[in-house]
Design a protein around this motif. Structure first.
Motif, PDB file in Angstrom:
ATOM      1  N   VAL A   5      -9.045   2.928 -16.150  1.00  0.00           N
ATOM      2  CA  VAL A   5      -8.353   2.886 -14.868  1.00  0.00           C
ATOM      3  C   VAL A   5      -9.321   2.498 -13.752  1.00  0.00           C
ATOM      4  N   VAL A  32     -12.789   5.853 -15.804  1.00  0.00           N
ATOM      5  CA  VAL A  32     -12.147   5.720 -14.499  1.00  0.00           C
ATOM      6  C   VAL A  32     -13.185   5.160 -13.542  1.00  0.00           C
ATOM      7  N   LEU A  52      -5.118  -0.217 -16.039  1.00  0.00           N
ATOM      8  CA  LEU A  52      -4.280   0.277 -14.955  1.00  0.00           C
ATOM      9  C   LEU A  52      -5.079   0.261 -13.665  1.00  0.00           C
TER      10      LEU A  52
END
Length: 68
Positions: A5, A32, A52
């Motif tokens: 992400v 992340v 994402l």
């Protein structure tokens, strides 16, 4: 397969909150990455492949719409 992400937001506190919320879901979260605006976000995308992107709209330098 873990989902990598990228969180793009000019508020470090919001980035940390989003990261915490993501980790509390049933989604297998991998790495992340964080960026403070769209310019930093593009640099991160040149370095990492993500699955994402969570982006704020109102940011300095390059807003979320320009980034997308």
């Amino acid at each position: 397969m873990p989902v990598d992400v990228l969180i793009v937001d000019d508020s470090a506190a919001i980035r940390k909150i989003l990261q915490r919320v993501l980790r509390q879901t049933d989604i297998p979260i991998g790495d992340v990455y964080e960026a403070g605006d769209g310019v930093e976000g593009l640099k991160m995308l040149n370095l990492h492949t993500v699955h994402l992107i969570l982006s704020d709209i109102n940011m300095p330098n390059m807003d979320g719409l320009q980034f997308l």
